[in-house]
Design an enzyme around this catalytic site. Structure first.
Site, short mmCIF file in Angstrom:
data_model
loop_
_atom_site.label_atom_id
_atom_site.label_comp_id
_atom_site.label_asym_id
_atom_site.label_seq_id
_atom_site.Cartn_x
_atom_site.Cartn_y
_atom_site.Cartn_z
N TYR A 1 0.74 -1.13 -0.04
CA TYR A 1 0.12 0.01 0.07
C TYR A 1 0.77 1.35 -0.08
O TYR A 1 1.96 1.09 0.75
CB TYR A 1 -1.00 0.05 1.20
CG TYR A 1 -1.96 -1.07 1.24
CD1 TYR A 1 -3.29 -0.87 1.04
CD2 TYR A 1 -1.50 -2.55 1.73
CE1 TYR A 1 -4.10 -1.93 0.56
CE2 TYR A 1 -2.42 -3.44 1.53
CZ TYR A 1 -3.83 -3.30 1.15
OH TYR A 1 -4.70 -4.28 1.29
N HIS B 1 -7.17 0.24 -2.04
CA HIS B 1 -6.53 -0.66 -2.62
C HIS B 1 -5.11 -0.68 -2.58
O HIS B 1 -4.44 0.28 -2.43
CB HIS B 1 -6.94 -0.91 -3.90
CG HIS B 1 -8.48 -1.08 -4.15
ND1 HIS B 1 -9.03 -2.38 -3.55
CD2 HIS B 1 -9.48 -0.59 -4.59
CE1 HIS B 1 -10.50 -2.12 -3.66
NE2 HIS B 1 -10.62 -0.94 -4.56
N LYS C 1 -3.22 -3.72 -10.54
CA LYS C 1 -2.03 -3.27 -9.66
C LYS C 1 -0.88 -3.16 -10.44
O LYS C 1 -0.86 -3.94 -11.60
CB LYS C 1 -2.14 -4.22 -8.57
CG LYS C 1 -3.15 -4.19 -7.48
CD LYS C 1 -3.16 -5.00 -6.39
CE LYS C 1 -4.35 -5.01 -5.37
NZ LYS C 1 -5.52 -4.72 -5.79
#
Length: 202
Positions: free
Chosen positions: A138, A148, A179
């Site tokens: 993160y 997220h 991601k």
């Protein structure tokens, strides 16, 4: 009347007294935890809740107990934050814990080097098994549940090899989970170099 030399001695004496008072503050006790059945657990106390709430270490279980991953536990042992005992009530030091963890996870040391490096840089790093990756990371200041994860990371030793098929598979995982993909390359000294990989459309 007090001359300058006497005044200086008095100030020095006061300084020493203050230093003694500061040094006499009690040190924060380590959180007591138990290594059992491949898990590291702590009872539901204020210290464990604080550890979770402030830095998102571990997972809170029913009843308020805190469960740490083996990586989190070793990191907190190294930072002198926790004390881990085995089932025979023996305290495990860093090397003893590492030896046990490596038996359970052969690639543990490589993964730990990346985990430790990311935590030292101020990032929250958690496992990402459900994404098919080792870790999710993160942004600084972001806790799981607030937003997220930004990256997924695969730790790799610098001497390891990957096939193009394996490399492409890791890219597909990152792309499908929206991601960024990073490879954490660990050298023989435990230092980590990161490479971010992106899709390019010709």
């Amino acid at each position: 009347m007090v001359d300058d030399e006497e005044a200086g001695l008095k100030d020095l004496s006061d300084l020493k007294v203050k230093d003694i008072i500061l040094d006499s503050k009690p040190r924060k006790e380590k959180i007591k935890m138990v290594f059992a059945n491949e898990r590291v657990l702590a009872e539901a106390v204020d210290e464990t809740r604080e550890l979770y709430n402030q830095s998102r270490y571990g997972t809170l279980l029913d009843g308020g107990k805190l469960q740490l991953s083996l990586l989190e536990a070793l990191y907190l042992i190294e930072k002198n934050k926790i004390e881990v005992k085995d089932s025979r009530n023996k305290i495990l030091d860093f090397e003893q814990f590492l030896k046990r963890a490596t038996k359970l996870e052969p690639n543990f040391w490589i993964r730990y080097c990346v985990f430790k490096d990311m935590r030292n840089r101020g990032y929250i790093i958690k496992t990402a098994l459900k994404f098919g990756a080792d870790f999710r990371v993160y942004d600084r200041g972001v806790k799981p549940g607030e937003d997220h994860a930004r990256w997924i990371i695969y730790p790799v030793h610098e001497g390891a090899t990957l096939t193009w098929y394996e490399f492409a598979a890791k890219n597909r995982v990152a792309h499908s989970t929206k991601k960024r993909l990073m490879m954490g390359i660990v050298d023989d000294e435990g230092d980590v170099t990161y490479y971010e990989i992106k899709w390019l459309k010709p």
